[in-house]
Design a protein around this motif. Structure first.
Motif, PDB file in Angstrom:
ATOM      1  N   LEU A   6      47.525  26.267  63.290  1.00  0.00           N
ATOM      2  CA  LEU A   6      47.460  27.082  64.506  1.00  0.00           C
ATOM      3  C   LEU A   6      47.163  26.229  65.738  1.00  0.00           C
ATOM      4  O   LEU A   6      47.671  26.486  66.827  1.00  0.00           O
ATOM      5  N   LYS A   7      46.333  25.218  65.536  1.00  0.00           N
ATOM      6  CA  LYS A   7      46.016  24.339  66.677  1.00  0.00           C
ATOM      7  C   LYS A   7      47.283  23.651  67.201  1.00  0.00           C
ATOM      8  O   LYS A   7      47.451  23.488  68.402  1.00  0.00           O
ATOM      9  N   ARG A  38      49.580  26.465  68.816  1.00  0.00           N
ATOM     10  CA  ARG A  38      49.077  27.008  70.076  1.00  0.00           C
ATOM     11  C   ARG A  38      49.179  26.008  71.222  1.00  0.00           C
ATOM     12  O   ARG A  38      49.068  26.379  72.387  1.00  0.00           O
ATOM     13  N   ARG A  56      43.955  26.791  60.231  1.00  0.00           N
ATOM     14  CA  ARG A  56      43.383  26.390  61.513  1.00  0.00           C
ATOM     15  C   ARG A  56      44.129  25.182  62.086  1.00  0.00           C
ATOM     16  O   ARG A  56      44.487  25.159  63.267  1.00  0.00           O
TER      17      ARG A  56
END
Lengths: 256, 262
Positions: A17-18, A21, A14
């Motif tokens: 990915l943050k 992104r 997570r």
């Protein structure tokens, strides 16, 4: 019941990915080191005594230090996503579970530390492209990696501790300015100890960033490796930082 | 499942939030907690979820007291008023992470996620980022996160706030099904008609005290057939206070000086 490693992996994923992104922050994190090496690296080249730098030019000396600066600056921002999660109530959602606050924070810190390591390597590569003479010294690398990762965890933990106690982004800004510059300029990351006045050299010797800088330079410049006995400093700071930050994060669930 | 005994709580500023609340929720029971803004409903729910510690009194969950929220979190769902989500994650990512945090294995996790996505009409949007969700979809995902571990006791703070009428009806039906399956539910709501239709028990909270409680059919029968008429009779408030307008009673002024909650 599944192994907690699945939760740890998903938390790690997570955090990564943050970043991926929203890559703007990651991209801009390379701007400051690049500017530092491009301007100050060449500028101080004229004023520094190569004998004080172990025979290297200043750009080569400073490139590993600037890569550590990237770790310090990046780690000090680690609490910002935590404040966002807290303000959205999502941190409490995660904490109201069967998993410990240490696991929830641990997944994030592992991602932060691995990202910071990668960022520091990219900065070294940029330094080499600018002309720094760097070479990997494999025997010194393991201790250097332990020192850098421990420092990344310690600094990120401190940022998360401040985030969990203050719970507002404005306080994070104050913390970043209050801690980063004094820590950086009282270390040997950018300036060799022999170029410092005595009082500053004494402080630099106690600065954990200096300890990590010595290990990091040994790995990339072939400087004499420091004794492994100083490794306890970043490792102990990482353990204390992680424990206190986990405690502070756990308190956010039960705060009125 | 849930027993609150002589529960008292004060906000950090010192104003009284709850004063001697007694409440019981049994397995298979849907209990609606009704009160105007600031009456202490959300605070009561947090005390029941063990995320706040009472000044005095006792919270019993499953027949005993617990040392921390985490100790009982695998059997309880605490679903707050705000849709607590991360806009940069997808619905599926939220559900997978929550299932893992609850310690579910991969197979159980996948089955629960699929069932919840179907039951709460999220299946089509599960792989979209939450930033693209409507308000109603966010509320339903928030609810799903609280239910992924199949809890025995559900503590829900206005679960239908912000939903359209169809969405509200669907969530109430979903909750009633949970109660029929044996779960205990304590649901904070302002929606008296829905509470009358679906709840087994209604508690009116006023100024931190229980102003009235009982089966909705009994309370309604005692007040002209409508639960909406029982509320002002038992609390001394105008029923329109439940819709969020300024409270009508001067007597409430003192307590409203405290932090507005519930």
């Amino acid at each position: 019941m599944a192994d907690r490693s699945v939760a740890l992996w998903l938390l790690f994923r997570r955090s990564w990915l943050k970043v991926l992104r929203r890559p703007v922050t990651l991209t801009f994190s390379f701007a400051q080191p690049l500017v530092w090496m491009a301007f100050f690296g060449f500028l101080f080249q004229r004023f520094t005594d190569p004998r004080a730098l172990g025979g290297q030019d200043y750009l080569s000396f400073v490139a590993p230090g600037v890569s550590l600066m990237t770790v310090l600056l990046g780690a000090s921002q680690a609490g910002v996503p935590l404040v966002r999660d807290d303000q959205a109530g999502y941190l409490q959602r995660m904490l109201y579970s069967a998993s410990s606050p240490a696991l929830i924070l641990g997944g994030k810190l592992l991602a932060d530390a691995s990202r910071l390591l990668l960022q520091s390597l990219v900065v070294l590569l940029l330094g080499a492209l600018l002309g720094a003479t760097l070479g990997l010294h494999p025997t010194a690398l393991p201790l250097a990696l332990v020192a850098l990762l421990a420092f990344a965890v310690a600094s990120s933990s401190l940022s998360c501790l401040v985030a969990a106690l203050a719970r507002e982004p404005e306080s994070m800004g104050t913390y970043v300015h209050l801690v980063n510059m004094p820590l950086l300029f009282t270390s040997t990351a950018l300036v060799p100890q022999r170029h410092m006045p005595q009082w500053l050299a004494s402080i630099a010797a106690l600065n954990p960033l200096s300890v990590v800088a010595e290990y990091w330079r040994a790995a990339w410049l072939g400087d004499p490796a420091p004794a492994a006995s100083t490794l306890w400093i970043p490792v102990t700071l990482a353990m204390i930082g992680f424990a206190t930050a986990s405690w502070a994060v756990s308190r956010t669930l039960e705060r009125p | 499942m849930l027993g609150l005994r002589e529960l008292r709580y004060r906000y950090p500023g010192g104003s009284r939030a709850l004063d001697g609340v007694e409440l019981e929720v049994r397995g298979g029971q849907l209990c609606a907690l009704v009160g105007a803004n600031g009456s202490g409903k959300s605070t009561l729910l947090r005390l029941a979820a063990l995320t706040l510690r009472p000044a005095s009194g006792e919270v019993q969950l499953f027949g005993r007291t617990w040392s921390s929220a985490r100790a009982v979190a695998s059997r309880v769902a605490w679903i707050g008023q705000r849709a607590a989500l991360d806009p940069t994650m997808t619905g599926t990512e939220h559900l997978r992470l929550q299932a893992a945090l609850m310690g579910l294995d991969r197979r159980t996790s996948a089955a629960r996620i699929a069932a919840l996505a179907d039951g709460l009409r999220l299946a089509d949007a599960a792989d979209r980022f939450v930033s693209t969700y409507s308000g109603g979809m966010r509320r339903r995902l928030h609810l799903a996160l609280g239910l992924v571990h199949d809890p025995e006791l559900l503590l829900l703070d206005e679960p239908t706030a912000g939903l359209d009428p169809d969405g509200q009806a669907a969530v109430w039906r979903f909750l009633a099904e949970r109660a029929a399956g044996g779960c205990g539910l304590l649901v904070v709501t302002h929606d008296l008609p829905r509470a009358q239709a679906h709840a087994d028990h209604v508690v009116f909270l006023e100024a931190g005290r229980v102003a009235g409680a009982g089966a909705p059919s009994r309370l309604a029968a005692e007040h002209g057939g409508e639960l909406l008429a029982a509320y002002p009779a038992l609390t001394g408030r105008d029923a329109r206070d439940l819709l969020g307008r300024q409270p009508s009673r001067d007597a409430g002024a003192g307590r409203r000086r405290g932090r507005a909650r519930g």
